[in-house]
Structure formats: structure tokens, C-alpha cells
Design a protein around this motif. Sequence first.
Motif, PDB file in Angstrom:
ATOM      1  N   ASN A 162      20.884  54.368  38.556  1.00 21.40           N
ATOM      2  CA  ASN A 162      22.117  53.662  38.890  1.00 21.40           C
ATOM      3  C   ASN A 162      21.862  52.518  39.871  1.00 21.40           C
ATOM      4  OD1 ASN A 162      23.619  55.497  37.328  1.00 21.40           O
ATOM      5  ND2 ASN A 162      23.758  56.920  39.048  1.00 21.40           N
ATOM      6  N   LEU A 163      22.798  51.580  39.879  1.00 23.39           N
ATOM      7  CA  LEU A 163      22.735  50.450  40.800  1.00 23.39           C
ATOM      8  C   LEU A 163      24.001  50.413  41.642  1.00 23.39           C
ATOM      9  CD1 LEU A 163      21.331  47.616  38.488  1.00 23.39           C
ATOM     10  CD2 LEU A 163      20.100  48.838  40.294  1.00 23.39           C
ATOM     11  N   GLN A 164      23.848  49.993  42.888  1.00 26.92           N
ATOM     12  CA  GLN A 164      24.973  49.808  43.792  1.00 26.92           C
ATOM     13  C   GLN A 164      25.067  48.334  44.147  1.00 26.92           C
ATOM     14  OE1 GLN A 164      26.921  52.316  44.937  1.00 26.92           O
ATOM     15  NE2 GLN A 164      25.753  54.132  44.319  1.00 26.92           N
ATOM     16  N   CYS A 165      26.292  47.811  44.205  1.00 22.26           N
ATOM     17  CA  CYS A 165      26.507  46.410  44.581  1.00 22.26           C
ATOM     18  C   CYS A 165      27.739  46.313  45.486  1.00 22.26           C
ATOM     19  CB  CYS A 165      26.698  45.542  43.337  1.00 22.26           C
ATOM     20  SG  CYS A 165      26.854  43.776  43.696  1.00 22.26           S
ATOM     21  N   ARG A 166      27.575  45.706  46.642  1.00 16.30           N
ATOM     22  CA  ARG A 166      28.665  45.550  47.608  1.00 16.30           C
ATOM     23  C   ARG A 166      29.276  44.160  47.420  1.00 16.30           C
ATOM     24  NH1 ARG A 166      28.824  43.669  52.971  1.00 16.30           N
ATOM     25  NH2 ARG A 166      30.279  44.789  54.348  1.00 16.30           N
ATOM     26  N   VAL A 167      30.557  44.112  47.088  1.00 15.53           N
ATOM     27  CA  VAL A 167      31.214  42.844  46.758  1.00 15.53           C
ATOM     28  C   VAL A 167      32.386  42.604  47.717  1.00 15.53           C
ATOM     29  CG1 VAL A 167      32.446  41.543  44.987  1.00 15.53           C
ATOM     30  CG2 VAL A 167      30.581  43.081  44.336  1.00 15.53           C
ATOM     31  N   PRO A 168      32.372  41.506  48.492  1.00 16.52           N
ATOM     32  CA  PRO A 168      33.526  41.178  49.340  1.00 16.52           C
ATOM     33  C   PRO A 168      34.636  40.528  48.515  1.00 16.52           C
ATOM     34  CG  PRO A 168      31.779  39.565  49.648  1.00 16.52           C
ATOM     35  CD  PRO A 168      31.238  40.582  48.691  1.00 16.52           C
ATOM     36  N   ILE A 169      35.882  40.904  48.800  1.00 16.92           N
ATOM     37  CA  ILE A 169      37.009  40.288  48.096  1.00 16.92           C
ATOM     38  C   ILE A 169      38.024  39.792  49.138  1.00 16.92           C
ATOM     39  CG2 ILE A 169      36.714  41.718  46.041  1.00 16.92           C
ATOM     40  CD1 ILE A 169      39.074  43.428  46.979  1.00 16.92           C
ATOM     41  N   PRO A 170      38.783  38.711  48.822  1.00 15.57           N
ATOM     42  CA  PRO A 170      39.776  38.192  49.770  1.00 15.57           C
ATOM     43  C   PRO A 170      40.876  39.209  50.048  1.00 15.57           C
ATOM     44  CG  PRO A 170      39.324  36.603  48.019  1.00 15.57           C
ATOM     45  CD  PRO A 170      38.689  37.882  47.602  1.00 15.57           C
ATOM     46  N   MET A 171      41.471  39.100  51.215  1.00 18.75           N
ATOM     47  CA  MET A 171      42.550  40.004  51.589  1.00 18.75           C
ATOM     48  C   MET A 171      43.725  39.876  50.629  1.00 18.75           C
ATOM     49  SD  MET A 171      44.636  40.097  55.186  1.00 18.75           S
ATOM     50  CE  MET A 171      45.491  38.547  54.801  1.00 18.75           C
ATOM     51  N   THR A 172      43.980  38.669  50.174  1.00 17.05           N
ATOM     52  CA  THR A 172      45.113  38.459  49.259  1.00 17.05           C
ATOM     53  C   THR A 172      44.892  39.150  47.925  1.00 17.05           C
ATOM     54  OG1 THR A 172      44.098  36.344  48.664  1.00 17.05           O
ATOM     55  CG2 THR A 172      45.847  36.304  50.322  1.00 17.05           C
ATOM     56  N   THR A 173      43.640  39.104  47.428  1.00 16.83           N
ATOM     57  CA  THR A 173      43.334  39.783  46.166  1.00 16.83           C
ATOM     58  C   THR A 173      43.489  41.284  46.315  1.00 16.83           C
ATOM     59  OG1 THR A 173      41.764  38.029  45.587  1.00 16.83           O
ATOM     60  CG2 THR A 173      41.585  40.097  44.373  1.00 16.83           C
ATOM     61  N   ALA A 174      43.031  41.789  47.467  1.00 20.77           N
ATOM     62  CA  ALA A 174      43.145  43.221  47.697  1.00 20.77           C
ATOM     63  C   ALA A 174      44.617  43.639  47.806  1.00 20.77           C
ATOM     64  CB  ALA A 174      42.395  43.609  48.962  1.00 20.77           C
ATOM     65  N   ALA A 175      45.443  42.793  48.430  1.00 22.47           N
ATOM     66  CA  ALA A 175      46.854  43.142  48.629  1.00 22.47           C
ATOM     67  C   ALA A 175      47.677  42.964  47.366  1.00 22.47           C
ATOM     68  CB  ALA A 175      47.432  42.302  49.764  1.00 22.47           C
ATOM     69  N   LEU A 176      47.457  41.852  46.671  1.00 19.46           N
ATOM     70  CA  LEU A 176      48.282  41.524  45.509  1.00 19.46           C
ATOM     71  C   LEU A 176      47.679  41.972  44.186  1.00 19.46           C
ATOM     72  CD1 LEU A 176      49.235  37.892  46.593  1.00 19.46           C
ATOM     73  CD2 LEU A 176      50.559  40.003  46.934  1.00 19.46           C
ATOM     74  N   GLY A 177      46.356  42.266  44.188  1.00 19.97           N
ATOM     75  CA  GLY A 177      45.684  42.581  42.929  1.00 19.97           C
ATOM     76  C   GLY A 177      45.156  41.324  42.284  1.00 19.97           C
ATOM     77  N   GLY A 178      44.216  41.494  41.360  1.00 21.81           N
ATOM     78  CA  GLY A 178      43.649  40.328  40.690  1.00 21.81           C
ATOM     79  C   GLY A 178      42.407  40.720  39.909  1.00 21.81           C
ATOM     80  N   THR A 179      41.646  39.721  39.508  1.00 25.09           N
ATOM     81  CA  THR A 179      40.429  39.938  38.718  1.00 25.09           C
ATOM     82  C   THR A 179      39.243  39.265  39.411  1.00 25.09           C
ATOM     83  OG1 THR A 179      41.702  39.974  36.660  1.00 25.09           O
ATOM     84  CG2 THR A 179      39.341  39.609  36.470  1.00 25.09           C
ATOM     85  N   ILE A 180      38.116  39.968  39.463  1.00 26.85           N
ATOM     86  CA  ILE A 180      36.886  39.379  40.011  1.00 26.85           C
ATOM     87  C   ILE A 180      35.774  39.506  38.979  1.00 26.85           C
ATOM     88  CG2 ILE A 180      37.506  39.844  42.416  1.00 26.85           C
ATOM     89  CD1 ILE A 180      35.612  42.267  42.314  1.00 26.85           C
ATOM     90  N   GLU A 181      34.778  38.607  39.071  1.00 24.52           N
ATOM     91  CA  GLU A 181      33.598  38.661  38.217  1.00 24.52           C
ATOM     92  C   GLU A 181      32.397  39.061  39.066  1.00 24.52           C
ATOM     93  OE1 GLU A 181      33.024  34.973  36.190  1.00 24.52           O
ATOM     94  OE2 GLU A 181      34.128  35.647  34.418  1.00 24.52           O
ATOM     95  N   VAL A 182      31.594  39.981  38.523  1.00 27.42           N
ATOM     96  CA  VAL A 182      30.405  40.436  39.253  1.00 27.42           C
ATOM     97  C   VAL A 182      29.180  40.266  38.363  1.00 27.42           C
ATOM     98  CG1 VAL A 182      31.692  42.077  40.682  1.00 27.42           C
ATOM     99  CG2 VAL A 182      30.744  42.814  38.474  1.00 27.42           C
TER     100      VAL A 182
END
Length: 380
Positions: free
Chosen positions: A269-289
Motif C-alpha cells: 500500500n501507499l500513503q499520500c498526505r494531501v493538503p486541501i483548502p478550508m473552503t473545500t473542506a467546509a463546502l465540499g468539492g473535488t480534488i485531483e491526486v
Amino acid sequence: MSKRDFYEVLGCQKGAGADELKKAYRKLAMQYHPDRNQGDKAAEQKFKEINEAYDVLKDEQKRAAYDRFGHAAFEGGRGGAGAGPGAAGFDFGSGFADIFDEMFGEFMGRGGRGGQANTRGADLRYNLEISLEDAFKGATTTVRVPTSVLCDNCGGSGAEKGTQPINCPTCNGAGKVRAQQGFFTIERTCPGCGGAGRVIKDPCRNCGGQGRVRKEKTLQVNIPAGVEDGTRIRLAGEGEAGLRGGSPGDLYIFLAIAPHRFFQRDGANLQCRVPIPMTTAALGGTIEVPTIDGSRAKINVPAGTQTGHQFRLKGKGMSVLRSPARGDLYIQVVVETPVNLTKKQQDLLKEFEKAGEDGHHPESEGFFAKVKELWADLKD
């Protein structure tokens, strides 16, 4: 004349253990050895008698037969117990050979008895660092290894071209010599030829009689997909060339996987730590990794996501060695607090704070509620 009881000969009880029998035999063999009692026929006869007794009692099957049938079990030579008291000549016997090997085996050198020196080339180790991507998909790489290779001039014989090694004059080609050590005659590896039995009269000018020369060897190494840190790859026969035509050693490639800028490996398995903006975390959204195979993966972040929340991407992890399976990729999000805010942004956040109601921050609200209860209890 009837034979004495074998246990009586060795001075042991019938139920004596193997170590006790061995100790008793060793003491008596040293005492009555003919070299210590030259010309003493009685001592020679006694030595033969204790040798015959120990030869039977040290063997579990022979001892069981003797305990049941006595000397009758070996009459007519069926037991193979060795020469009896009336036998002609003198024999050390297998029992004494066991003790002799135990006492002097290291001095004599087990490897020298065959008349051939151990000339196999040394095994080599090469440390190779690879990327995590190469460990995932496999790779073929080239390594340069400083080593000893077969001398082209003499073909590995060590003798000058057109000549051949000759029999060693010290041991006459036997590879071993005998020396008197007290009352023992001891064989050891010949110091003149090192046990090979042959010496080089005219050494090769290119290799100095070694049959090998120092050279950098270029090799290709195939790295299978799914290897882990510390994996060892063996290249048979690619180590140092043997001395004077001896078989070559092996080369061992030890793999180390370099740290990756995004991924941390945990088995398959692989682990990846990804920072996301506070607004994305609060409102929801889509990120690419990113993924280890070079592609991208989309993740739908639900509204209200907290730091430490983990998303699993099945089958997006590492390859598994010798298997078509793959591990998983785990994305751990970290909610990032905005910095360097403009005046307008600060005002908007203050307005948001004033308009806020209970229930928007359940973890922090619950924590501080418990703290207040603790302080109230302390005051009481």
C-alpha cells in the motif's frame, strides 16, 4: 579364550550414555596406544580389545544387538565389530578415528584431505538505489562492478602462455603432507601448493600466477516489479573469478528504495498526505491526486471533511512481486488554514463568525464544554 564383556573392557555400566562411553574410551586409548607402549604386546592387545568394544557400543544398532545376544551377535564377522584379539596386524579402527578427528580435525583442515585447495572466487555485494517508480513497474539497469576476472593471457591457469603447472615437489602432487606430532602422525594441507598438488614454475606475466586480473565489469540487472527495500538479487557466477581457474563467486545486488516526494510505502500500500483548502473542506468539492503509475485520480471531498480523514483508492498502490495484484492508495487530507488574508477576507471571516451558531464546530465545542465542566468541578 572367551571375550570379556565390552562394558567391562571400557570400565562402564551397561546403561552408560554415549558421552560416558566416549570419555572412557578416549582415556583408555591414550593409555594403551602402541606408540606410547612400543614393544609391549600386552598393551597392543589391550588397545585392540578396547577399540573393538567401543566400535560396537558407540553404534546404537550394534549396541542393541550386543545387549540382547552378547558376543554371539557378531560371531563370524556379521557384526563388523572390527579385528578381534587374534587378528593379524594393527588397525586404528573407526572408534579411534572419531576421537582423532575430534582432537585434530581443525589442525589438519577438513578441506585439505581431498588434495585440492578451495579456489572458488569470493562473493561480491553491490548496493543499488532505485526509485519507487522502478520498484513499482520493474526496470533494467546497468551496474559497473570492480572485480577479478579470468586472465585472457593464461586462460586462468596462472602459468605463462605455452607452459603448464607441474607437480608440487613438496608433496609430490598429493596436496597434503604428513608430520609427526608426539605419538601421532598428522596430515595437513601442503604449504608449498596450498593443497592444489601443482605449482607454477613460470607464472603468467599478466596476472602474476593468479589466473585472474582486476577489472571493472559491466552488467545488466533486471529488477522485477514489486521489489521491496532490502531485496537481494543474486547473479550466479558474476562474483570474483576463482584462483587459477577455480569456479567464480556470485554477485549479490542489494536494493534500497529512495524516498519519494509524495508517497510513503507500507508493504503493497501507499500513503499520500494531501493538503486541501478550508473552503473545500467546509463546502465540499473535488480534488485531483497523483498515482504511482503516473496517472491522476479524482476524489470527491464531502462537505465538513476534517483533517486526518482518509480516502482509499483501491488497486492504486504498489505492484506485488510475482503477482498481478496491486495494493491500495490511501489519501489522508489535511485542512489548511488560510494565511496572508486581505482586509476584505478578514472582514468576511469576522462576519461569518458573528453570524455563526452552535453546532458548526462540534469537536472544538465539545472539547471546551468538557474543559468548563472540569474547571467547575475544581472550584467546587
